[in-house]
Structures are given as C-alpha cells and as structure tokens.
Design an enzyme around this catalytic site. Structure first.
Site, PDB file in Angstrom:
ATOM      1  N   CYS A  59      94.884 -24.344 -17.947  1.00 20.29           N
ATOM      2  CA  CYS A  59      95.810 -23.318 -17.464  1.00 20.29           C
ATOM      3  C   CYS A  59      95.770 -22.072 -18.363  1.00 20.29           C
ATOM      4  O   CYS A  59      95.668 -22.186 -19.595  1.00 20.29           O
ATOM      5  CB  CYS A  59      97.221 -23.893 -17.458  1.00 20.29           C
ATOM      6  N   GLU A  66      97.775 -31.487 -24.626  1.00 18.15           N
ATOM      7  CA  GLU A  66      97.820 -30.025 -24.827  1.00 18.15           C
ATOM      8  C   GLU A  66      97.996 -29.688 -26.307  1.00 18.15           C
ATOM      9  O   GLU A  66      97.328 -28.787 -26.832  1.00 18.15           O
ATOM     10  CB  GLU A  66      98.969 -29.415 -24.017  1.00 18.15           C
ATOM     11  N   SER A 107     104.258 -30.932 -12.258  1.00 18.09           N
ATOM     12  CA  SER A 107     103.080 -31.615 -11.730  1.00 18.09           C
ATOM     13  C   SER A 107     103.425 -32.520 -10.548  1.00 18.09           C
ATOM     14  O   SER A 107     102.626 -33.376 -10.167  1.00 18.09           O
ATOM     15  CB  SER A 107     102.415 -32.429 -12.854  1.00 18.09           C
TER      16      SER A 107
HETATM   17  S1  SF4 Z   1     103.410 -26.250 -16.883  1.00 18.68           S
HETATM   18 FE1  SF4 Z   1     101.942 -25.439 -15.384  1.00 18.68          FE
HETATM   19  S2  SF4 Z   1     101.929 -23.217 -15.679  1.00 18.68           S
HETATM   20 FE2  SF4 Z   1     102.875 -24.142 -17.487  1.00 18.68          FE
HETATM   21  S3  SF4 Z   1     101.176 -24.396 -18.947  1.00 18.68           S
HETATM   22 FE3  SF4 Z   1     101.369 -26.342 -17.840  1.00 18.68          FE
HETATM   23  S4  SF4 Z   1      99.938 -26.140 -16.153  1.00 18.68           S
HETATM   24 FE4  SF4 Z   1     100.276 -24.066 -16.936  1.00 18.68          FE
END
Ligand code: SF4
Length: 411
Positions: free
Chosen positions: A145, A175, A374
């Site tokens: 993203c 992440e 999600s």
């Molecule tokens: S929640 Fe959605 S928009 Fe936010 S960083 Fe994660 S994938 Fe990207």
C-alpha cells in the site's frame, strides 16, 4: 524501461475481473443500509452501521491486483508470501482461485522458481525477503500500500539523518517488520514499542529517570523489538517517531508527545535536531476510527459487532474503541454467531476467541456495526443476515435478494 518482472500497476484487466469481484465481495444488504442512511430496522432489531467501514483503498488495490494476476497468468504457479491482508475469507478465496501460500510454515522460498509469480502483500515484505525473491528471477507483483511506503520513506530519512526510528507498532506484525527493515537497510536503528507503557520505558532511559531500566535490562526487554546492536545509551539520543499505519491514532499521538517531552527534558533546545515525529496512521484507519467514535456517540447502542480477522490490527483497535461505548464483539465472520444466545468472539484486549452466552439481549435491541479495513462488504452483510436468522427475522422481506451468492470461477 520498467522491469517486466516487477509489477505494481496491474495488467489492465480490471474490466475482466469486475464481475467476479462483485460476486465475491459485494453485499445487497450493505447497499440497503447505505441507501437508508446506514440504519436498518428488521423486526425488533435496529442495525446502525458506521459511516466508514470495511475495505480501504490499499486492500481494494491489493485484491484487484491479486485477481488480475490470476487472470493474466492462468497457467503459472502463483504464490502469496503470506496472507495478502488479514482477512480469512479473502485469503481462502484466493486459495480457491489456485493461489498458494509461500509462508504457510514460516518463510521459505525453496519452492519458488524463475517461472513462478509471487504476490507481495498490502503490508509489504522486509528488504531481505524482497532481495531473496528478486534473486529467484520470478515475476513479483507488489501490492504494498502507498500509505505503508509513505512510512518507509519517513523511516529511511530518519536513518539517513542519524535518527533511531521509534516505531509504535507490534514487532511481529508484517508491516512493522518491513518498516523496521527499511531503517536497518539504510544504516539506521529501530525500537518498536507496542503501547504507552513500553514507550514510557524508553522515555525513562532518555531522561535518565530514577528507576529507568539499566542498559542490559532494556536490551533484554526489547530483544525482539529492536535492531541488532541496539544500545539505549547511544541509540536513544536522536529519535524519530513513526507508527504502524493501523494503530490506535490517539495512542500513537500520545506516544509521540511522551517521547518529545522526554527528549526536551533531556536535551533542552537541542530537541529540534534530536527529535522528529510524523503521524503515519493511514487516512483509512483514521476514518474508520473516527466513524466508530461517531457511531458510539449516537448513543443508545446495546452492543457493537466489529467484523474482521482476529489478527487484523485495525480491527482489534476498532473493537477496543467500540468497547468504550457498549459490549463489543469482535468476530471474523457470520459462522461465529452460534445462536441468539452463543457467540464466539475475541474480547477487546484479549488474544484468542472465547465462547460467550447471552450476547444478544431479548426484546428491542440496537446493534452497532463496523468492519476492519480488510473486511469485504459481503462478510458484513452475512453477519447481518446471520443475526436476523438467529432472531427468526425475515430480512429478505426488507432486502430482496439477501443471501449468500455462490462463488464464481475465474474463467
Ligand atoms: S489500512 Fe489499508 S490504506 Fe491503510 S495502510 Fe493498510 S492497506 Fe493501506
């Protein structure tokens, strides 16, 4: 010329996958709620849906890219490095379409050949994992993203400027591991703090507070959450704060404030060159948290159902926020609702699901609803259908066509 083995923008097949995506993720029930101002009365149950919920722009894009990849390479072996997003329904659906998981039993690229395709998830992979995959010579479809890459840019800059990245996040989350790897790859250090209590331990060291952890104890306490060779005496002298995009924004801001105050107390006027902070909560996470607060503030909710994967960070935070207004039930789908009396759910702040009785009060009841970034609308709709079903209510009389569509194949 761009490298044909590294794809970020898709294959121009949006029109060809539209119907399948519509069938897999769309919900007539959710449409009906939207048309009615996010409220729906079915018998003695009133549903109130948050104004912002479910799929975010990053997840939308990742799912589109995964479906396009399958369509573009019908005969190739396609792998996902791990879950593309933290939602069991979406990941299961991709498996049904023939996509395999690479990291099912831990990270291993042993099976990947140059003929294969590997999809990188929305939360990204570490720099070491990316290098390993590039060395395979396979096609990489990168769905990371843009909001995650924005955090990476901040962290890289911190590293180049000699600041340690203090990341508010969960060190085991994909992440955060990817973000931390960006600091390392650019010669920097990192420290991951999960909450204000952990941030306070770092602040105590920065300020040299009485009772601060000794360096060895600090290193041991954050052994898995800090960079190799991390020395709090050295690496907390210049700090840049960032956060996992899906954390509770109020907590991220509080932590940034705590660290700034500690740095100011320690360094006085030098704080300007020794401390930096950027709020890297993504706008989609922020919008969903704001909408959860607004829903709670409407008052009168008897309970809140929060839908999303049990390992979905942003869903966990929505459930915690919801729990400040009414009993909050975090479920990953309709099958968790066993009856009008019994529900499997993950209580706010807990890890793992429990069976709870008496979750749905008899008589008139107002149910607040939201879903993590999600969670497809289809799952939200199915949860509403299931609640109606266990209460013996005829949702189909109000929303014609409510019901689970059968999955299609990707022809
Ligand atoms: S929640 Fe959605 S928009 Fe936010 S960083 Fe994660 S994938 Fe990207």
């Amino acid at each position: 010329m761009s490298d044909p083995r590294y794809v970020q923008k898709g294959f121009g097949l949006k029109a060809q996958i539209r119907d399948l995506l519509q069938t897999d993720y769309h919900s007539r029930v959710v449409d009906a709620l939207r048309e009615r101002g996010h409220r729906l009365e079915v018998g003695d149950v009133e549903f109130r849906l948050a104004q912002e919920f479910g799929f975010c722009y990053g997840v939308d894009r990742a799912v589109d890219l995964a479906y396009e990849t399958r369509k573009h390479f019908p005969d190739k072996t396609i792998y996902l490095t791990n879950e593309i997003i933290h939602n069991p329904f979406v990941n299961k659906r991709l498996v049904e379409l023939g996509v395999r998981f690479l990291g099912a039993d831990g990270w291993s690229t042993a099976d990947v050949t140059a003929e294969d395709v590997v999809i990188l998830p929305a939360f990204g992979v570490t720099t070491a994992q990316l290098d390993e995959l590039k060395a395979k010579g396979c096609v990489l479809v990168d769905t990371t993203c843009g909001s995650v890459m924005n955090v990476w840019r901040r962290v890289r800059q911190y590293a180049k400027d000699g600041l340690t990245s203090l990341i508010h996040g969960k060190y085991a989350h994909e992440e955060t591991q990817a973000t931390a790897s960006q600091a390392l790859a650019h010669g920097g250090h990192y420290l991951v703090v999960r909450d204000e209590a952990e941030a306070q331990l770092a602040c105590d060291v920065i300020q040299g507070a009485a009772g601060a952890l000794a360096p060895e104890a600090f290193v041991e306490r954050f052994r898995r959450a800090s960079s190799p060779g991390f020395d709090p005496r050295v690496h907390l002298e210049r700090v840049g704060v960032a956060n996992q995009t899906t954390m509770l924004s109020t907590e991220s801001l509080a932590i940034a404030g705590m660290v700034e105050r500690a740095m100011t107390a320690r360094w006085g006027d030098e704080v300007g060159v020794r401390f930096r902070s950027f709020d890297t909560i993504c706008s989609a996470t922020q919008d969903r948290q704001d909408a959860m607060l607004a829903l709670g503030q409407t008052g009168g909710l008897d309970l809140i159902v929060v839908i999303g994967g049990y390992n979905s960070s942003n869903t966990i935070n929505l459930a915690a926020l919801g729990g400040t207004f009414a009993p909050s039930f975090h479920i990953d789908g309709p099958d968790e609702i066993r009856s009008a009396d019994e529900i499997h759910h993950q209580p706010p702040g807990a890890k793992g699901r429990v069976l709870q009785r008496g979750w749905l009060p008899a008589g008139r009841v107002v149910v607040g609803l939201t879903a993590g970034a999600s969670t497809p609308n289809r799952t939200v709709g199915e949860v509403i259908e299931r609640i109606c079903e266990v209460r013996g209510l005829d949702l189909g009389a109000i929303v014609p066509g409510a019901g689970r569509p059968l999955p299609l194949a990707l022809g």
